[in-house]
Design a protein around this motif. Structure first.
Motif: not given
Length: 68
Positions: A19, A22, A37
C-alpha cells in the motif's frame, strides 16, 4: 491434477501489492498487514516515520495556536 490455467488463476488471486510503494509483494518475514493493507517491512518503517513527523508537526501547531 491442476491445469496450468488453474495454477495461474490461483497465483493471481493471492497477488498482493504494498500500500506504500505499490509494488507486488512476495511475503517475507517482517512484512506487515495493517487492517486490509499490506506493507513491505521497509515501507512500513517509512509509514511510521511519516506518521511520527505528522504527529510532531500537529503538536507544534497546537502549542503555537494555544498562545495566539
Amino acid at each position: 491434477m491442476q491445469s496450468l490455467n488453474d495454477s495461474i488463476s490461483v497465483k493471481h488471486a493471492f497477488t498482493r501489492k504494498c500500500s506504500f510503494c505499490k509494488q507486488v509483494m512476495e511475503i517475507s518475514e517482517g512484512d506487515v498487514i495493517y487492517d486490509a493493507k499490506w506493507y513491505h517491512k521497509v515501507c512500513w518503517e517509512g509509514v511510521e516515520q511519516v506518521q511520527s513527523h505528522n504527529r510532531a508537526s500537529d503538536s507544534a501547531f497546537v502549542s503555537l495556536t494555544q498562545y495566539a
